[in-house]
Design a protein around this motif. Structure first.
Motif, short mmCIF file in Angstrom:
data_model
loop_
_atom_site.label_atom_id
_atom_site.label_comp_id
_atom_site.label_asym_id
_atom_site.label_seq_id
_atom_site.Cartn_x
_atom_site.Cartn_y
_atom_site.Cartn_z
N VAL A 157 29.45 -9.65 -30.29
CA VAL A 157 28.64 -9.42 -29.09
C VAL A 157 28.38 -7.93 -28.88
N THR A 158 29.33 -7.09 -29.29
CA THR A 158 29.11 -5.64 -29.20
C THR A 158 27.97 -5.23 -30.12
N ALA A 159 27.97 -5.75 -31.36
CA ALA A 159 26.91 -5.43 -32.31
C ALA A 159 25.57 -5.97 -31.83
N LEU A 160 25.57 -7.13 -31.21
CA LEU A 160 24.33 -7.70 -30.68
C LEU A 160 23.73 -6.78 -29.61
N ALA A 161 24.55 -6.31 -28.70
CA ALA A 161 24.07 -5.40 -27.66
C ALA A 161 23.54 -4.11 -28.28
N ALA A 162 24.25 -3.58 -29.29
CA ALA A 162 23.80 -2.35 -29.96
C ALA A 162 22.48 -2.58 -30.68
N GLY A 163 22.32 -3.74 -31.31
CA GLY A 163 21.07 -4.02 -32.00
C GLY A 163 19.89 -4.13 -31.06
N LEU A 164 20.08 -4.80 -29.92
CA LEU A 164 19.00 -4.92 -28.93
C LEU A 164 18.62 -3.55 -28.37
N PHE A 165 19.63 -2.71 -28.15
CA PHE A 165 19.35 -1.37 -27.64
C PHE A 165 18.61 -0.54 -28.69
N ALA A 166 19.05 -0.62 -29.94
CA ALA A 166 18.40 0.14 -31.01
C ALA A 166 16.95 -0.28 -31.19
N GLN A 167 16.64 -1.56 -30.98
CA GLN A 167 15.26 -2.04 -31.07
C GLN A 167 14.39 -1.53 -29.94
N GLY A 168 14.99 -1.02 -28.88
CA GLY A 168 14.23 -0.60 -27.72
C GLY A 168 13.93 -1.73 -26.75
N ARG A 169 14.57 -2.88 -26.94
CA ARG A 169 14.29 -4.03 -26.07
C ARG A 169 15.04 -3.92 -24.74
N ILE A 170 16.02 -3.05 -24.69
CA ILE A 170 16.73 -2.76 -23.44
C ILE A 170 16.67 -1.26 -23.22
N ALA A 171 16.15 -0.84 -22.11
CA ALA A 171 15.92 0.58 -21.84
C ALA A 171 17.23 1.32 -21.64
N PRO A 172 17.27 2.62 -21.97
CA PRO A 172 18.49 3.40 -21.76
C PRO A 172 19.02 3.35 -20.33
N ALA A 173 18.11 3.34 -19.35
CA ALA A 173 18.56 3.31 -17.95
C ALA A 173 19.35 2.05 -17.64
N GLU A 174 19.05 0.96 -18.33
CA GLU A 174 19.76 -0.30 -18.13
C GLU A 174 20.97 -0.43 -19.03
N ALA A 175 20.93 0.21 -20.20
CA ALA A 175 21.95 -0.02 -21.22
C ALA A 175 23.08 0.99 -21.22
N LEU A 176 22.83 2.22 -20.80
CA LEU A 176 23.80 3.29 -20.96
C LEU A 176 24.51 3.63 -19.65
#
Length: 358
Positions: A157-176
């Motif tokens: 699940v950690t890798a899944l979240a990292a992959g979605l963030f790397a794709q740009g599908r979750i914005a930095p303001a929401e993810a970080l």
């Protein structure tokens, strides 16, 4: 789940092949993490990143045998995986077999412009990465002993979240999320800076000078604990603070606990006994004198005395009686990926639902 992008989607991996092998594992009867288990964790990580369409994964080289073991497993299992695996690139760097490898790898990965740093290790490995990561987000994966930073979570699940963030599908303001650190300065009597370091979770001040084994085996000389966060379900020095004053990461500043050592100049005085989980399976008894908040930016100055500092549970820095120690909690020092927040966004926005499915 691939999202078209003009530049390769790159992630960096810093995997400590020897974390969770310190003396605390012996003292607390905790099981270590074998090389095979580490390779299996990386295998799950890579397969999950493949499902996210990650193009390249850069990894820190090592000489413990993790690389050939991982590559054999990938070769034997690649035909059964439905998604094209990312290209694995091992960094071209000298391997010394010590903490300098983590420093060097972190700097190189940031220069390559990876979207995030996935760190597989314990508190010490993550602390080493934070020293050199700059603005690159850290994605923590616990494989250490106390694991005060980051929390334990399945690597998939950690890798899944990292992959979605790397794709740009979750914005930095929401993810970080911003994180605090404890900055330490060791000064000469004339004010010259002799040494500086940092801790992510806690600092222990001990009335002794011999570094010896990195881990704190007993608490007889422990006199002060300063923590940036204190969760009751944690293990380690921050767990001591949490049993007195819980302090979430989101709260500004931290908490200071003054103890009565069994030996040394501060051994006299009245104290209250406290039991806390100092290591896995190890319930320690400490004598508490007081506890109070420490505001962010406020300087904690240690009275003149010889001693040493434990940074995130590891003895790292000794000092003499004619030297000065200053400790400050710094806000917004580095960024981490908020895995639950990313996966919540993925669920609410149906990011894993294929078009046309119901």
């Amino acid at each position: 789940m691939k999202v078209e992008n003009p530049t390769p989607l790159r992630l960096g991996v810093v995997a400590n092949p020897v974390s969770a092998r310190d003396v605390r594992r012996i003292l607390s009867n905790a099981a270590g993490l074998t090389l095979g288990e580490r390779a299996n964790m990386l295998l799950r990580l890579i397969h999950t990143l493949a499902a996210c369409g990650i193009d390249e994964v850069y990894l820190m080289p090592e000489r413990e045998g993790l690389r050939p073991l991982l590559e054999r497993q990938l070769q034997s299992g690649s035909l059964r995986h439905p998604d094209p695996l990312p290209r694995l690139i091992w960094l071209d760097m000298p391997v010394r077999g010590n903490i300098e490898d983590t420093y060097t790898a972190t700097r190189l990965l940031c220069q390559l412009g990876v979207r995030a740093l996935l760190v597989l290790g314990g508190d010490g490995t993550h602390r080493a990465v934070v020293k050199h990561c700059g603005d690159t987000p850290v994605v923590g994966i616990s494989s250490g002993t106390n694991n005060a930073f980051p929390p334990l979570r399945e690597i998939t699940v950690t890798a899944l979240a990292a992959g979605l963030f790397a794709q740009g599908r979750i914005a930095p303001a929401e993810a970080l999320r911003p994180n605090k650190v404890l900055r330490v300065r060791r000064l000469a009597a004339d004010g010259r800076l002799l040494q500086q370091d940092l801790a992510l979770v806690d600092i222990g001040i001990l009335n002794e000078q011999i570094l010896g084994a990195k881990a704190i085996g007993d608490t007889d000389t422990l006199r002060t604990i300063i923590a940036t966060r204190a969760y009751p379900d944690a293990v380690g020095l921050s767990a001591v603070a949490a049993m007195l004053q819980p302090w979430p990461q989101e709260c500004s500043g931290g908490v200071v606990v003054e103890l009565q050592p069994a030996f040394g100049p501060h051994a006299a005085g009245r104290a209250r006994r406290l039991r806390a989980a100092l290591a896995p399976g190890l319930m320690a008894q400490l004598a508490v004198l007081s506890w109070q908040p420490l505001a962010a930016g406020a300087v904690y100055r240690l009275p003149p005395q010889a001693g040493l500092l434990s940074l995130d549970g590891e003895r790292e820095l000794s000092f003499r009686a004619d030297e000065h120690i200053e400790i400050v909690i710094e806000e917004n020092a580095f960024y981490t990926l908020d895995v639950p927040a990313c996966l919540q966004q993925a669920a609410e926005r149906h990011l894993l639902l294929a078009p046309g499915d119901c």
